[in-house]
Write a protein that holds these residues in place. Sequence first.
Motif, PDB file in Angstrom:
ATOM      1  N   GLY A  20       0.802  -1.220   0.000  1.00 24.40           N
ATOM      2  CA  GLY A  20       0.000   0.000   0.000  1.00 24.40           C
ATOM      3  C   GLY A  20       0.825   1.255   0.000  1.00 24.40           C
ATOM      4  N   ASP A  21       1.950   1.260  -0.678  1.00 23.78           N
ATOM      5  CA  ASP A  21       2.816   2.438  -0.707  1.00 23.78           C
ATOM      6  C   ASP A  21       3.076   2.868  -2.148  1.00 23.78           C
ATOM      7  OD1 ASP A  21       4.332   4.467   0.312  1.00 23.78           O
ATOM      8  OD2 ASP A  21       6.147   3.269   0.582  1.00 23.78           O
ATOM      9  N   HIS A  22       2.135   2.557  -3.039  1.00 27.70           N
ATOM     10  CA  HIS A  22       2.294   2.920  -4.451  1.00 27.70           C
ATOM     11  C   HIS A  22       1.348   4.075  -4.754  1.00 27.70           C
ATOM     12  CE1 HIS A  22       3.016   2.612  -8.705  1.00 27.70           C
ATOM     13  NE2 HIS A  22       3.786   1.526  -8.547  1.00 27.70           N
ATOM     14  N   ASN A  23       1.906   5.198  -5.227  1.00 27.54           N
ATOM     15  CA  ASN A  23       1.063   6.373  -5.439  1.00 27.54           C
ATOM     16  C   ASN A  23       0.512   6.458  -6.855  1.00 27.54           C
ATOM     17  OD1 ASN A  23       3.317   7.049  -6.883  1.00 27.54           O
ATOM     18  ND2 ASN A  23       3.632   9.050  -5.922  1.00 27.54           N
ATOM     19  N   ASP A  24       0.784   5.467  -7.698  1.00 25.53           N
ATOM     20  CA  ASP A  24       0.271   5.497  -9.068  1.00 25.53           C
ATOM     21  C   ASP A  24      -0.196   4.102  -9.458  1.00 25.53           C
ATOM     22  OD1 ASP A  24      -0.418   6.251 -11.587  1.00 25.53           O
ATOM     23  OD2 ASP A  24       1.633   6.508 -12.325  1.00 25.53           O
ATOM     24  N   PRO A  25      -1.258   3.606  -8.833  1.00 29.87           N
ATOM     25  CA  PRO A  25      -1.669   2.213  -9.086  1.00 29.87           C
ATOM     26  C   PRO A  25      -2.091   1.969 -10.522  1.00 29.87           C
ATOM     27  CG  PRO A  25      -3.352   3.396  -7.852  1.00 29.87           C
ATOM     28  CD  PRO A  25      -2.151   4.281  -7.876  1.00 29.87           C
ATOM     29  N   PHE A  26      -2.594   2.995 -11.207  1.00 25.98           N
ATOM     30  CA  PHE A  26      -3.031   2.788 -12.585  1.00 25.98           C
ATOM     31  C   PHE A  26      -1.848   2.581 -13.532  1.00 25.98           C
ATOM     32  CE2 PHE A  26      -6.984   4.242 -10.899  1.00 25.98           C
ATOM     33  CZ  PHE A  26      -7.952   3.710 -11.724  1.00 25.98           C
ATOM     34  N   ASN A 152      -0.975  16.152  -0.471  1.00 30.91           N
ATOM     35  CA  ASN A 152       0.313  15.776   0.112  1.00 30.91           C
ATOM     36  C   ASN A 152       0.394  14.303   0.505  1.00 30.91           C
ATOM     37  OD1 ASN A 152       1.323  18.567   0.117  1.00 30.91           O
ATOM     38  ND2 ASN A 152      -0.288  18.893   1.641  1.00 30.91           N
ATOM     39  N   ALA A 153      -0.651  13.553   0.208  1.00 38.80           N
ATOM     40  CA  ALA A 153      -0.655  12.131   0.554  1.00 38.80           C
ATOM     41  C   ALA A 153       0.240  11.345  -0.394  1.00 38.80           C
ATOM     42  CB  ALA A 153      -2.079  11.588   0.500  1.00 38.80           C
ATOM     43  N   ARG A 154       0.831  10.286   0.129  1.00 39.20           N
ATOM     44  CA  ARG A 154       1.595   9.366  -0.717  1.00 39.20           C
ATOM     45  C   ARG A 154       0.683   8.342  -1.386  1.00 39.20           C
ATOM     46  NH1 ARG A 154       7.106   7.760   2.471  1.00 39.20           N
ATOM     47  NH2 ARG A 154       6.602   5.728   1.564  1.00 39.20           N
ATOM     48  N   ARG A 155      -0.404   8.014  -0.730  1.00 40.65           N
ATOM     49  CA  ARG A 155      -1.365   7.077  -1.294  1.00 40.65           C
ATOM     50  C   ARG A 155      -2.707   7.289  -0.618  1.00 40.65           C
ATOM     51  NH1 ARG A 155      -4.000   2.897   1.414  1.00 40.65           N
ATOM     52  NH2 ARG A 155      -2.029   2.217   2.350  1.00 40.65           N
ATOM     53  N   LEU A 174      -4.155   9.629  -8.790  1.00 41.63           N
ATOM     54  CA  LEU A 174      -3.842  11.022  -8.445  1.00 41.63           C
ATOM     55  C   LEU A 174      -3.825  11.900  -9.692  1.00 41.63           C
ATOM     56  CD1 LEU A 174      -2.851  13.258  -6.475  1.00 41.63           C
ATOM     57  CD2 LEU A 174      -0.515  12.474  -6.955  1.00 41.63           C
ATOM     58  N   HIS A 175      -4.474  13.078  -9.571  1.00 37.26           N
ATOM     59  CA  HIS A 175      -4.305  14.147 -10.548  1.00 37.26           C
ATOM     60  C   HIS A 175      -3.265  15.109  -9.976  1.00 37.26           C
ATOM     61  CE1 HIS A 175      -7.848  13.254 -13.169  1.00 37.26           C
ATOM     62  NE2 HIS A 175      -8.247  12.624 -12.070  1.00 37.26           N
ATOM     63  N   ILE A 198      -5.462   6.925   4.153  1.00 36.55           N
ATOM     64  CA  ILE A 198      -4.478   7.862   3.606  1.00 36.55           C
ATOM     65  C   ILE A 198      -3.111   7.585   4.206  1.00 36.55           C
ATOM     66  CG2 ILE A 198      -3.853  10.305   3.396  1.00 36.55           C
ATOM     67  CD1 ILE A 198      -6.835  10.987   3.505  1.00 36.55           C
ATOM     68  N   LEU A 199      -2.150   7.439   3.325  1.00 34.32           N
ATOM     69  CA  LEU A 199      -0.754   7.348   3.732  1.00 34.32           C
ATOM     70  C   LEU A 199      -0.169   8.740   3.627  1.00 34.32           C
ATOM     71  CD1 LEU A 199       1.374   5.136   4.538  1.00 34.32           C
ATOM     72  CD2 LEU A 199       2.137   5.231   2.156  1.00 34.32           C
ATOM     73  N   GLY A 200       0.242   9.286   4.774  1.00 33.20           N
ATOM     74  CA  GLY A 200       0.729  10.656   4.811  1.00 33.20           C
ATOM     75  C   GLY A 200       2.048  10.838   4.087  1.00 33.20           C
ATOM     76  N   PRO A 201       2.486  12.086   3.959  1.00 28.20           N
ATOM     77  CA  PRO A 201       3.701  12.365   3.178  1.00 28.20           C
ATOM     78  C   PRO A 201       4.961  11.737   3.759  1.00 28.20           C
ATOM     79  CG  PRO A 201       2.973  14.316   4.377  1.00 28.20           C
ATOM     80  CD  PRO A 201       1.880  13.310   4.493  1.00 28.20           C
TER      81      PRO A 201
END
Length: 740
Positions: A20-26, A152-155, A174-175, A198-201
């Motif tokens: 759960g630390d991937h900020n671009d799953p698509f 500012n979230a990472r995920r 994310l946009h 939400i995974l914070g920054p």
Amino acid sequence: MTEGQSASLSAAEVERLINGDHNDPFAVLGPHSDPDGDGLQVRVLLPGATAVDLLHSETSDCLLSLQPVHPAGLFEGYLEGRQQPFAYRLRASWGPAQAVLHDPYRFPACLAPEQLYYLAEGTEEFAWRLLGANTRVVDGVAGVLFAVWAPNARRVSVVGDFNDWNGCRHPMRLHPSSGVWELFIPELPDGTLYKYEILGPRGVLLPLKADPYARGMQHPPQTASRVVAEGAFQWGDGAWLERRAANHAVAQPISIYEVHAGSWRRREAEGNRYLSYLEMAEELLPYVREQGFTHIQLMPVSEYPFDGSWGYQPLGLYAPSIRFGTPDEFRRFVDTCHAEGIGVLLDWVPGHFPTDPHGLGRFDGTALYEHADRRQGFHPDWNTLIYNYGRGEVVSYLISNANYWLEEFHLDGLRVDAVASMLYLDYSRREGEWIANLHGGRENLEAITLLKEVNRRIYARHPGVLMVAEESTAWPGVSQPVDSGGLGFGFKWNMGWMNDSLRYMERDPVHRRFHHDEMTFGIVYAWDENFVLPLSHDEVVHGKRSLLFKMPGDDWQQFANLRAFLAFMWGYPGKKLLFMGGEFAQRREWNHDRGLDWHLLEEPAHRGVQQLVRDLNAVYRSLAALHRHDCEDGGFNWLQANQRDLSVFAWLRWGGEGQPPVLVIANFTPRVHHGYCVGAPLSGWYEECINSDASAYGGSGQGNLGGAQTLPQPADGQPCSLQLTVPPLATLILVHRPDR
């Protein structure tokens, strides 16, 4: 590659995905064309799944069995001969259990960057249609589009019962330009519970967050947001909306009954439960109509976690409280009010929000909706957080919310809470505890701009609504138009009148002559603003006592004082507001955990006050002199403002050409004045339409047998006069009847 062959992902990327630390799953999930081949790579993350097949969307034929890449539930496969994404479904197995479902990661982005531009600019008026949980049909599939601002979230993931609250299952897209995350999840039913993980920054997992734009929430103390499907509510209030602007003009009678939905009445025999919105339509509405009020003002019903805040610490600003029913049931309540000719106002709270961990505070791990500096972002009076009015997304959130209640629920206006706390940077702060504005002043320039913009936009979009400020200072031009330098409200609560008059009424009559100016000073500034005279909930809690018990003397005198004061108020310039219970002289202080003491109406004295308020509303609405010039000079003049030793006040109200003048005379001592002389502007008969000492109201029955004929002797600067019996602790309202 051959069909079924696994594509290569680095071990590090696999770990980021399953942890759960991937900020671009698509970028890795769903279908992807192979730039080096004639095929399509499909990758799926279904935690706990033991097998996943790719099915044809229409025939349900198995196109491919995906291969496990990681035991945490990561599968992938390769389809030769397909280069473009296509409609497919997944058949997933969890041991013997199977489910056929759509893959959220095969659907395109639903929000375009240009749609989010106005949100960031601070000018979006319909933000709830972009963010939150909105039902959509995408590529022919019904589902819910989730969107949330967390730059500012990472995920960010959507979690709920539908995915066992597992944040690895539905991470969002994310946009980057707007900081908005979105995900379309197919086939979620109405009422689905959800939150955002939400995974914070800094890589710290935050407490699960409720949706800032949720249009429904669980019943407190539970805290999940709820999907509310867009319905097709059939409004029947077109005629009301067409005439609303005329009804709300400053020259019209406006008499408001302030209500706390949770304690107007309770079902004591059913566990002391609340009335629902529908039950209020059946019980509250007929009562308000019978009492003659023109409007109901509801204390906040936007969802709030703590009953003891009375709604003034809202956490779900877009969600009508589930305590009383569904959003459509709230619509039905408003629609029914309009059918009966009653307007509905709502308390709106843009000044602060609570610190509950599932709320807006440090929403993405940073100060987002609030100021980072506690000197601007924390409210010491209420231990709450203050919105960052300088941030465009926050401004759009609030502007859209004001518009939301009027657009979606046809409300007739908003009473904006605690405006003074928004206007001043040093509100309730000592030296060194606040930050000056860029000019070195104490004015909150960003909040001022917000209030002006809200009022400007609301009046442009919804002509005829009432925007009312609870503002307790001498800030100039609160109810003046924005283009004239004002804040743009339609009305302002007259807190000065309320404080002065209640202070006077609490005094023993023997001492009132020394404080006569407390009742006359208000006329000095009565037309500086469009005023509402408020006797609100704030005056009957926290040891302040009920209106009845504020009054001095024995039981009879307390009732007489209250009746005299209410009639004084209805005869005085300004629109009227009375908190529930005041209309029948509730004895105890208001308690939000109990219904009003309706059993008191078994006693004649309480029924008398109730009947008086009913009659006051009737004459207020029927006599133009009592309302037409409520908010402008020229409709009032003193007859007797200096009878200090007698504690008597007398004045005239004018209704304009063709309308009879009204004379008001109040005696705040227990002494009866027989043959009391007061000036009259026109000769003839003056009908005594209100005598607060009438026997029917529980008074002593002193009075003028229905009215009095003028005498030719001038008095009080008028060409003729009346000789009246002025009852003890009483107010008379007399209207000229030339044809009698």
